[in-house]
Every structure is written in structure tokens, then in C-alpha cells.
Design an enzyme around this catalytic site. Structure first.
Site, mmCIF file in Angstrom:
data_model
loop_
_atom_site.group_PDB
_atom_site.id
_atom_site.type_symbol
_atom_site.label_atom_id
_atom_site.label_comp_id
_atom_site.label_asym_id
_atom_site.label_seq_id
_atom_site.Cartn_x
_atom_site.Cartn_y
_atom_site.Cartn_z
ATOM 1 N N GLY A 70 -5.159 6.471 11.720
ATOM 2 C CA GLY A 70 -3.777 6.041 11.794
ATOM 3 C C GLY A 70 -2.792 7.162 11.507
ATOM 4 O O GLY A 70 -1.710 7.219 12.097
ATOM 5 N N ASN A 150 2.146 -1.399 3.347
ATOM 6 C CA ASN A 150 0.762 -1.289 2.883
ATOM 7 C C ASN A 150 0.589 -1.523 1.391
ATOM 8 O O ASN A 150 -0.532 -1.667 0.916
ATOM 9 C CB ASN A 150 0.205 0.093 3.240
ATOM 10 N N CYS A 323 -3.787 6.788 -0.323
ATOM 11 C CA CYS A 323 -3.334 8.138 0.022
ATOM 12 C C CYS A 323 -2.524 8.785 -1.096
ATOM 13 O O CYS A 323 -2.313 9.998 -1.099
ATOM 14 C CB CYS A 323 -2.515 8.098 1.308
#
Length: 380
Positions: A70, A150, A323
Site C-alpha cells: 500500500g 487506520n 508503521c
């Protein structure tokens, strides 16, 4: 048995995807660009996967281009769309709550002379239609907004934004990071109206290392990776057929049970929210509408301490996007939560395989953690 509730970070590979990947590695292992029989067989497998993912996305197969993840899809869409469309202006609209795969390319573009308006998200992490439209200018070349946040599950109405953006300024391109939306909420490229859509395999029970970028038919987006003529000349490099084939199998499997799976995840999410609030005074929930994500906060307790307590019992959640590597949530900061709420935040994320027993195990353990940790503090 482990209770895995960090599915927004990655998901367990489903049996259909695993079997398909093994077949592509051990039987159909030819190069899809080779013209001999084994190459042609591999090419057929590649195109079958493209059709499977495109069908799940509501797109034409020729509008779907496979990438490594992504993040690559986001980088390709943002960097190349801005450069290609700069003839119409050098202004971009985005938000403060985007994934780093969006924010970092925007930083690069700012260094190149583009200006970016970063919108403040609402309480659930989404961006309102009015805020997005108010930020538009005559020189806006690109709007890039996440479809489902997210960290909070907040859902931004991309379809409404896309319709108004294209009506007010037909030259403006719209990109959405739909990694957390794909096969989690109803989503069709045909009706969404976005010019560019990023998706990822490992969020829907495919292996890590494969993603895709939807490029609207007629949009001649330049490539990000140069080399051979793979992916219709748009993305160079020999296709990772095992991962792509697995992506197709995972999308096909999830699409068949989509309605039932999302409905069940909504029930489990609401069950978790209700139990956690009832059993833990002061706990705050952030539920943005997506079925798979529930963000909670226990002010006065540190996320890391709670996570360690849960991990010792084989229960796995997160405190922010993977992340961020454990760093403080920029999304919760952008929403405007107090420091104590951010420091006590946990993200609980479900998949179509999550069970009620797993949710109850988490709720029991968090109640125990709050009681035990509070007792430990009081004894000092």
C-alpha cells in the site's frame, strides 16, 4: 492459544491464499513475461488474480496495477499525480491524520515547491465533506484523503467529496488510501469516484509484500518505477506471482462472505466497546464506523504497560499504527485528545476470523490489568 487483535497492522494468511501462493511457487513458477508455455500459464494466473482483485474493488481489470504494498501505491499515486497535474496548479489538500505513506510524499512535494493544506480530523478521525471542499482552490491539483482511518476507524465520505471536487474543478485529481476500507466497508471504484485508489494484500488475509493501485481509465499516470514493460508499461519489475496470486485468492474468498463478515465484526466491535466501558470506569472509546477498528483509552495507564500485561497472556493489540513502531499517535494528537488519553490508548482491530470468545478474553484481561496495575500503584 493466542488472541490476535492487531489486524489493522496485518492479518493471518487465509488458507485459500496460502495454497495459491504455494502453487505459484512450486508449479506455476514461470515468468509471466516469458512467451513459452510455462510463461503463458503464469501470465494466465497473474491475470486471473488481477480480475479477482478488480472484481472485489468494483473496477475493470485493466485499471488495476500490482505493487509491492500500500505504501508504494500511495507514493506512486501522490508523487506522480502531483507532478503530472502541476500544469493546473501546485496546491494539494490532505489531512493531519493520514498514514505516513501519504504524509512523507507530501513532505517531499513541499520541498519541491508544492503547497499542502492539512485538514484537522473530526473526533473520530474522519474528514468532513465541508472541510475538504472549503480547502479547495483554483490551483488545487490533488486531493488525497484516507477512506478509513487506520487508527480510529473513522470513515471519510470519499464519494461525496469526489463528486463535488470533480464538479467544481474537473482538473483536480482525487486519491484515496483505501487500505483499511477494502473489503471492510462497501467500496466500489465505479461509484466511489476517486481517480486513484491504494489497496494492500496483507490487510485482507493475503501475504505481506503485495498491493495494488487503481488508476481510473483514461488517466495516463506516469510510472514511479522504470524498467521493463510489465503492468502495461506502468510499473517495471518482474511481478511477484506467488504474492499476487495469493492476493487474488484472498480477495475472492473475502468477497464471497463480505456482508456476513462485516456484520459480525460490527457486532463484535460493539460488544467489546460496551463491555470495556461498563467494566472500566473512565475508559474512553473512539469508534469511527468501520467494523474492524476500535480505539480505546484508559487515562492514567500507559499503553506500553497495558500491552505488556496483555502480551504476557498471549493477547496482542497495538497503541497506534504499526508503521509508527510504537511511537506516539499523530492521529490522536490531531483529533485533539489530552496527553493522558493518548498515552493510555490502545487500538483493537478485528478480522473476519475474530471470535466472540477472543473479544471476551481481551475484556477480561483488560479489567484484570486495570485492577492489578491500580493496586500495584496504590501499594507504593
Amino acid at each position: 492459544m493466542s488472541v490476535y487483535l492487531d489486524n489493522a497492522a496485518t492479518t493471518q494468511v487465509c488458507p485459500e491464499a496460502a495454497a495459491t501462493a504455494i502453487d505459484a511457487m512450486t508449479v506455476h513458477y514461470g515468468n509471466p513475461s516469458s512467451t513459452h508455455r510455462m510463461g503463458r500459464e503464469s501470465k494466465a494466473l497473474l491475470e486471473r488474480a488481477r480480475k479477482q482483485v478488480a472484481t472485489a474493488l468494483g473496477a475493470r481489470p485493466e485499471e488495476l496495477f500490482f505493487t509491492s504494498c500500500g505504501s508504494e501505491s500511495d507514493n506512486w499515486a501522490i508523487l506522480r499525480a502531483a507532478a503530472w497535474n502541476a500544469r493546473h496548479g501546485r496546491h494539494i489538500v490532505s489531512s493531519m491524520a493520514e498514514h505516513p505513506a501519504v504524509l512523507k510524499p507530501l513532505e517531499r512535494l513541499e520541498q519541491q515547491g508544492f503547497s499542502v493544506t492539512y485538514l484537522k480530523p473530526g473526533p473520530d478521525g474522519s474528514i468532513s465533506v465541508s472541510a475538504a471542499l472549503d480547502a479547495l482552490r483554483d490551483d488545487t491539483c490533488l486531493v488525497t484523503l484516507m477512506h478509513v482511518n487506520n487508527e480510529t476507524g473513522g470513515v471519510t465520505d470519499i464519494a461525496a467529496i469526489a463528486e463535488e471536487v470533480h464538479t467544481r474543478n474537473p482538473h483536480t485529481l482525487l486519491h484515496t488510501d483505501a487500505v483499511q476500507a477494502f473489503l471492510k466497508i462497501p467500496l466500489s471504484a465505479r461509484t466511489l469516484g476517486a481517480d486513484l485508489i491504494s489497496i494492500s494484500g496483507h490487510k485482507i488475509h493475503a501475504p505481506k509484500g503485495v498491493g495494488a493501485l487503481y488508476i481510473r481509465h483514461g488517466l495516463n499516470l506516469p510510472p514511479l518505477i522504470l524498467g521493463g514493460g510489465q503492468e502495461q508499461g506502468r510499473r517495471a519489475g518482474t511481478e511477484s506471482l506467488p504474492l499476487i496470486a495469493a492476493f487474488g485468492a484472498a480477495a475472492d474468498a473475502a468477497g464471497k462472505t463480505f456482508a456476513a463478515d462485516t456484520a459480525r465484526m460490527c457486532v463484535l466491535r460493539d460488544h467489546a466497546a460496551a463491555r470495556l466501558k461498563d467494566e472500566n470506569p473512565g475508559l474512553r472509546t473512539i469508534c469511527g464506523g468501520a467494523p474492524q477498528i476500535l480505539s480505546v483509552s484508559l487515562p492514567g495507564y500507559r499503553s506500553e504497560v497495558l500491552m505488556n500485561f496483555l502480551e504476557a497472556r498471549d493477547i496482542f493489540v497495538s497503541k497506534s499504527s504499526a508503521c509508527k513502531k510504537g511511537g506516539r499517535s499523530h492521529v490522536l494528537e490531531a483529533i485533539g485528545l489530552e496527553s493522558a488519553e493518548i498515552d493510555g490508548a490502545l487500538r483493537i482491530s478485528l478480522s473476519r476470523f475474530t471470535t466472540e470468545a477472543e473479544i471476551d478474553t481481551l475484556c477480561d484481561a483488560l479489567h484484570e490489568a486495570r485492577t492489578t496495575l491500580r493496586t500495584a500503584v496504590n501499594r507504593r
